[in-house]
Design a protein around this motif. Structure first.
Motif, PDB file in Angstrom:
ATOM      1  N   LEU A 353       0.815  -1.213   0.000  1.00 50.89           N
ATOM      2  CA  LEU A 353       0.000   0.000   0.000  1.00 50.89           C
ATOM      3  C   LEU A 353       0.850   1.265   0.000  1.00 50.89           C
ATOM      4  O   LEU A 353       0.308   2.368   0.096  1.00 50.89           O
ATOM      5  CB  LEU A 353      -0.911   0.019   1.241  1.00 50.89           C
ATOM      6  CG  LEU A 353      -1.982  -1.061   1.285  1.00 50.89           C
ATOM      7  CD1 LEU A 353      -2.586  -1.146   2.679  1.00 50.89           C
ATOM      8  CD2 LEU A 353      -3.069  -0.784   0.251  1.00 50.89           C
ATOM      9  N   ALA A 354       2.160   1.120  -0.109  1.00 53.24           N
ATOM     10  CA  ALA A 354       3.056   2.275   0.013  1.00 53.24           C
ATOM     11  C   ALA A 354       4.188   2.147  -1.001  1.00 53.24           C
ATOM     12  O   ALA A 354       4.327   1.133  -1.696  1.00 53.24           O
ATOM     13  CB  ALA A 354       3.599   2.377   1.432  1.00 53.24           C
ATOM     14  N   ARG A 355       5.007   3.189  -1.068  1.00 53.02           N
ATOM     15  CA  ARG A 355       6.172   3.206  -1.952  1.00 53.02           C
ATOM     16  C   ARG A 355       7.435   3.474  -1.137  1.00 53.02           C
ATOM     17  O   ARG A 355       7.396   4.200  -0.132  1.00 53.02           O
ATOM     18  CB  ARG A 355       6.026   4.300  -3.013  1.00 53.02           C
ATOM     19  CG  ARG A 355       4.905   4.057  -3.985  1.00 53.02           C
ATOM     20  CD  ARG A 355       5.230   2.961  -4.991  1.00 53.02           C
ATOM     21  NE  ARG A 355       4.041   2.684  -5.803  1.00 53.02           N
ATOM     22  CZ  ARG A 355       3.205   1.662  -5.602  1.00 53.02           C
ATOM     23  NH1 ARG A 355       3.437   0.806  -4.623  1.00 53.02           N
ATOM     24  NH2 ARG A 355       2.151   1.494  -6.375  1.00 53.02           N
ATOM     25  N   ASP A 356       8.524   2.925  -1.603  1.00 50.59           N
ATOM     26  CA  ASP A 356       9.826   3.213  -1.005  1.00 50.59           C
ATOM     27  C   ASP A 356      10.224   4.649  -1.322  1.00 50.59           C
ATOM     28  O   ASP A 356      10.164   5.070  -2.484  1.00 50.59           O
ATOM     29  CB  ASP A 356      10.894   2.272  -1.564  1.00 50.59           C
ATOM     30  CG  ASP A 356      10.715   0.829  -1.120  1.00 50.59           C
ATOM     31  OD1 ASP A 356       9.938   0.596  -0.169  1.00 50.59           O
ATOM     32  OD2 ASP A 356      11.342  -0.055  -1.726  1.00 50.59           O
ATOM     33  N   VAL A 357      10.593   5.387  -0.312  1.00 48.61           N
ATOM     34  CA  VAL A 357      11.113   6.742  -0.476  1.00 48.61           C
ATOM     35  C   VAL A 357      12.403   6.824   0.340  1.00 48.61           C
ATOM     36  O   VAL A 357      12.398   6.591   1.549  1.00 48.61           O
ATOM     37  CB  VAL A 357      10.114   7.808   0.001  1.00 48.61           C
ATOM     38  CG1 VAL A 357      10.730   9.202  -0.117  1.00 48.61           C
ATOM     39  CG2 VAL A 357       8.824   7.733  -0.809  1.00 48.61           C
ATOM     40  N   ASP A 358      13.491   7.129  -0.337  1.00 52.78           N
ATOM     41  CA  ASP A 358      14.800   7.208   0.324  1.00 52.78           C
ATOM     42  C   ASP A 358      15.099   5.935   1.105  1.00 52.78           C
ATOM     43  O   ASP A 358      15.607   5.964   2.235  1.00 52.78           O
ATOM     44  CB  ASP A 358      14.857   8.422   1.249  1.00 52.78           C
ATOM     45  CG  ASP A 358      14.720   9.737   0.505  1.00 52.78           C
ATOM     46  OD1 ASP A 358      15.148   9.800  -0.658  1.00 52.78           O
ATOM     47  OD2 ASP A 358      14.176  10.697   1.089  1.00 52.78           O
ATOM     48  N   GLY A 359      14.749   4.805   0.511  1.00 54.27           N
ATOM     49  CA  GLY A 359      15.067   3.518   1.118  1.00 54.27           C
ATOM     50  C   GLY A 359      14.138   3.077   2.223  1.00 54.27           C
ATOM     51  O   GLY A 359      14.404   2.060   2.882  1.00 54.27           O
ATOM     52  N   SER A 360      13.047   3.780   2.428  1.00 50.89           N
ATOM     53  CA  SER A 360      12.128   3.442   3.508  1.00 50.89           C
ATOM     54  C   SER A 360      10.706   3.332   2.967  1.00 50.89           C
ATOM     55  O   SER A 360      10.245   4.207   2.223  1.00 50.89           O
ATOM     56  CB  SER A 360      12.184   4.497   4.617  1.00 50.89           C
ATOM     57  OG  SER A 360      11.236   4.220   5.635  1.00 50.89           O
ATOM     58  N   ASN A 361      10.030   2.258   3.352  1.00 52.29           N
ATOM     59  CA  ASN A 361       8.637   2.063   2.981  1.00 52.29           C
ATOM     60  C   ASN A 361       7.804   2.125   4.263  1.00 52.29           C
ATOM     61  O   ASN A 361       7.902   1.238   5.111  1.00 52.29           O
ATOM     62  CB  ASN A 361       8.459   0.712   2.287  1.00 52.29           C
ATOM     63  CG  ASN A 361       7.022   0.461   1.837  1.00 52.29           C
ATOM     64  OD1 ASN A 361       6.066   0.725   2.557  1.00 52.29           O
ATOM     65  ND2 ASN A 361       6.871  -0.089   0.641  1.00 52.29           N
ATOM     66  N   PRO A 362       6.968   3.176   4.450  1.00 48.33           N
ATOM     67  CA  PRO A 362       6.246   3.330   5.710  1.00 48.33           C
ATOM     68  C   PRO A 362       5.161   2.291   5.951  1.00 48.33           C
ATOM     69  O   PRO A 362       4.624   2.211   7.061  1.00 48.33           O
ATOM     70  CB  PRO A 362       5.638   4.738   5.610  1.00 48.33           C
ATOM     71  CG  PRO A 362       5.572   5.024   4.153  1.00 48.33           C
ATOM     72  CD  PRO A 362       6.732   4.314   3.535  1.00 48.33           C
ATOM     73  N   GLY A 363       4.827   1.494   4.921  1.00 49.38           N
ATOM     74  CA  GLY A 363       3.858   0.420   5.126  1.00 49.38           C
ATOM     75  C   GLY A 363       4.488  -0.899   5.494  1.00 49.38           C
ATOM     76  O   GLY A 363       3.808  -1.805   5.989  1.00 49.38           O
ATOM     77  N   ALA A 364       5.782  -1.026   5.255  1.00 49.53           N
ATOM     78  CA  ALA A 364       6.470  -2.286   5.520  1.00 49.53           C
ATOM     79  C   ALA A 364       6.418  -2.615   7.008  1.00 49.53           C
ATOM     80  O   ALA A 364       6.516  -1.734   7.867  1.00 49.53           O
ATOM     81  CB  ALA A 364       7.917  -2.203   5.042  1.00 49.53           C
TER      82      ALA A 364
END
Length: 396
Positions: A353-364
């Protein structure tokens, strides 16, 4: 071929099918799913009766703007629900064939290419797809504990001069967090200062626990902005009235923006069929079924928090019908596979449900579970979920 099609990401459920393609679910248990947010409570009989009574209207082309009586019914509901001073049903309300259609199409109608569109992360993937198909650049604003899962646009925007639109979702999918009126007013001031369109996805606004959430138009009206400049709010009968197959909702707010959107929809061909309009009008005029809907969700959330107390936040979400727990050990994909294999139960990995941004995925590290089935079916699913979480936690 339109090359922008290639930029679209696979939908979360397509990723889920690939993830579990090699899994053999426990054959001793009937399959259950908490993965899809499709309401399973009974739809209101008043809407079904109106639908049947007006089914002969399929012999006529429906108007893009919808019937005046439907626009009036939506306007009356908006005024009552959000304490609006005024809203013009002919200029500030537009019936739409489901909010998915409206959220996607409004970007194509109102946003040019080579600009930015901001959205929460995690998010409803239609926001991103709409931006990509319009030739715009999605800007992902992390919705995480640092901002109580409510991005305010004060961080993460690289260039406000490029920002054409910002999506918010309140109550949030998947967190269930609700923007306060003061927070919405802060966003309105930001939108007017930088002249971008603020679109509030309020599909879950009627599935609340204790207090009715504020809405974008309500916040604008409280500021004295009865023209709702730069503001568009979207609502639906899918969740409120258990009518996802009716494909009925509204977009309301800034009359100038809605006029341009209506012109686009004339060509797009998304007029709501007449019998659907009749059913919608009946549903917007009835609140008894909505109160019963909330009662059933409250029962299920209470039970979830009894069974899964070790894995959930201290308090149930303010609104919506999702659980958004952390996975012990953080492997949301691994747990999703394990849950299907051991308990024949499906959930959705949060990273989808999210995308990786700067190496971080807030849904993971999370998973989403939709408490949409009847209470007895949900009880069975929750018991299985607890069994799997306990076993997985012991292994993590």
């Amino acid at each position: 071929m339109n090359p922008r099609i290639d930029a679209l990401h696979p939908y979360p459920f397509e990723k889920l099918r690939a993830l579990v393609s090699g899994i053999t679910p426990n054959p001793d248990l009937a399959p259950l799913s908490l993965g899809i947010g499709e309401p399973q409570h009974p739809p209101p009989q008043v809407a079904i009766d109106a639908l049947i009574a007006q089914v002969g209207d399929v012999a006529h082309y429906p108007a893009t703007l919808g019937r005046a009586s439907l626009r009036a019914a939506i306007a009356d509901w908006l005024k009552q629900r959000f304490a609006l001073n005024t809203i013009d049903p002919d200029q500030q309300v537009l019936p739409v064939t489901g909010t998915r259609e409206a959220l996607f199409a409004v970007v194509q109608a109102l946003v040019g290419d080579d600009c930015d569109i901001a959205m929460p992360n995690p998010f409803y993937q239609i926001y991103e797809g709409a931006a990509l198909m319009a030739g715009a650049t999605p800007i992902y604003l992390a919705a995480d504990p640092s901002n109580d899962f409510k991005p305010m646009g004060d961080t993460g925007i690289p260039d406000y001069d490029r920002l054409a639109m910002m999506f918010i979702c309140t109550p949030g999918n998947p967190s269930g967090k609700v923007y306060t009126s003061a927070e919405l007013q802060q966003l309105i001031r930001l939108a007017q200062r930088h002249d971008f369109i603020l679109v509030s996805d309020e599909c879950y606004s009627e599935i609340y626990r204790d207090q009715a959430p504020a809405g974008l138009l309500q916040a604008a009206a409280d500021m004295g902005l009865d023209d709702y400049r730069n503001c568009l709010a979207v609502g639906s009968l899918s969740k409120r009235s258990n009518l996802p197959g009716l494909r009925s909702g509204y977009m309301a707010g800034d009359a100038h923006l809605l006029k341009r959107f209506a012109r686009y929809r004339t060509y797009h061909g998304c007029a709501m069929p007449g019998h659907h309009q009749a059913a919608s009008e009946a549903a917007w005029g009835d609140e008894a079924h909505v109160a019963e809907n909330r009662r059933l969700y409250r029962i299920k959330f209470d039970r979830a928090y009894e069974l899964l107390a070790d894995y959930l936040d201290d308090q149930p979400p303010a609104a919506g019908f999702y659980l958004w727990p952390k996975v012990p050990g953080g492997d949301d994909e691994g747990f999703t596979r394990f849950l299907l294999e051991r308990q024949n139960l499906r959930v959705l990995p949060g990273r989808y449900l999210a995308r990786d941004v700067d190496g971080s995925n807030p849904g993971a590290g999370h998973f989403r579970a939709a408490l949409v089935s009847a209470p007895d079916t949900t009880e069975t699913a929750l018991v299985r979920l607890k069994t799997a979480l306990d076993e997985w936690s012991a292994r993590a």
